[in-house]
Write a protein that holds these residues in place. Structure first.
Motif: not given
Ligand SMILES: Nc1ncnc2c1ncn2[C@@H]1O[C@H](COP(=O)(O)OP(=O)(O)OP(=O)(O)O)[C@@H](O)[C@H]1O
Ligand SMILES: [Mg+2]
Length: 254
Positions: A16, A42, A45, A47, A172
């Motif tokens: 990003f 987890f 990660t 998703k 989710e």
């Molecule tokens: N727009 C953004 N700008 C900066 N970092 C981001 C952005 N969107 C997501 N991230 C980062 O990307 C990583 C993955 O985020 P993501 O939301 O995909 O996780 P997830 O697997 O969906 O987690 P959860 O199970 O908690 O929903 C995280 O470290 C998050 O901070």
């Protein structure tokens, strides 16, 4: 046997704001056409970030993403907006419009994108979708805050189905719901998937037991990559330490 992919991510990397830290680190994922695919892993990660790439809301820093045979990286913003009509999306909160009735919520995407339809046609399609998700007619003129959480989910799903999508995305869908409602929503996802021929469904879920029960294809993400992709059986038989840990943790709650 499914031979084609509805969605294909090849070696996708994403950082990003031009940063050096990559959230997706060469992620490749195939979502078979017509499958009900669960994306697990987890927290943090990547998703949800993967889903946003599939929807074209995020652009990869490098790598390719094909959806229904088309390279979405090459699309103009207008193309993308039109292309997104092939998707139905249901997030954790059903995200209904509070000041619209159940029926109006489901009519909304049809009024937006099917301008050629007469009002009576829009209403009849919306009613058909509401019947499909099992919502009784007596609720159609209620506002979202006048119906239960389960009915709100049904309404959100009916709205996601309004434009007859080829791909249905759930992020989710059951997080925060009680066990009874969770099972109802999981069953609804499965029934919806089965009842619409050719539909590809993708569900991001924390609920491993549900993913194993209803999905026919599972991909586990870890550290910005796909750690394992396959059937529930592949997961149970895996020798990968992290998969074993995730499987045993996820099944313990049930
Ligand atoms: N727009 C953004 N700008 C900066 N970092 C981001 C952005 N969107 C997501 N991230 C980062 O990307 C990583 C993955 O985020 P993501 O939301 O995909 O996780 P997830 O697997 O969906 O987690 P959860 O199970 O908690 O929903 C995280 O470290 C998050 O901070
Ligand atoms: Mg997420």
């Amino acid at each position: 046997m499914q031979t084609t992919s509805a969605i294909s991510l090849q070696d996708v990397r994403k950082s990003f704001d031009g940063g050096h830290e990559f959230v997706l680190k060469g992620l490749s994922l195939e979502v078979p056409r017509g499958s009900l695919t669960a994306i697990i892993g987890f927290s943090g990660t990547g998703k949800s970030v993967v889903l946003k790439h599939i929807l074209g809301l995020y652009k990869p820093t490098s790598g390719n993403i094909e959806v229904l045979g088309q390279d979405i990286g090459q699309m103009t913003p207008d193309d993308l907006t039109r292309f997104r009509q092939k998707f139905g999306v249901l997030f954790q909160s059903a995200a209904l419009f509070d000041d619209m009735t159940v029926l109006e919520n489901v009519c909304f995407p049809l009024f937006e994108h099917r301008r050629e339809l007469r009002q009576s046609q829009v209403i009849s399609i919306a009613e058909e979708r509401l019947v499909q998700v099992g919502l009784d007619k007596k609720h159609y003129n209620k506002l979202p805050n006048q119906i239960s959480g389960g009915m709100q989910k049904r309404t959100g799903l009916a709205r996601a189905l309004a434009l007859d999508p080829e791909i249905l995305i759930y992020d989710e869908p059951t997080t925060g719901l009680d066990p009874i409602l969770t099972e109802m929503v999981d069953n609804l996802i499965l029934e919806t998937h089965k009842s619409r021929k050719g539909l590809t469904s993708i569900m991001v879920s924390h609920d491993l037991a549900a993913a194993f029960r209803i999905a026919d294809h599972i991909a586990m993400l870890d550290a910005g990559k796909v750690l394992l992709s396959g059937t529930a059986e592949d997961f149970f038989n895996s020798d990968i330490e992290l998969v074993k840990r995730f499987v045993s943790k996820g099944m313990k709650h049930k």
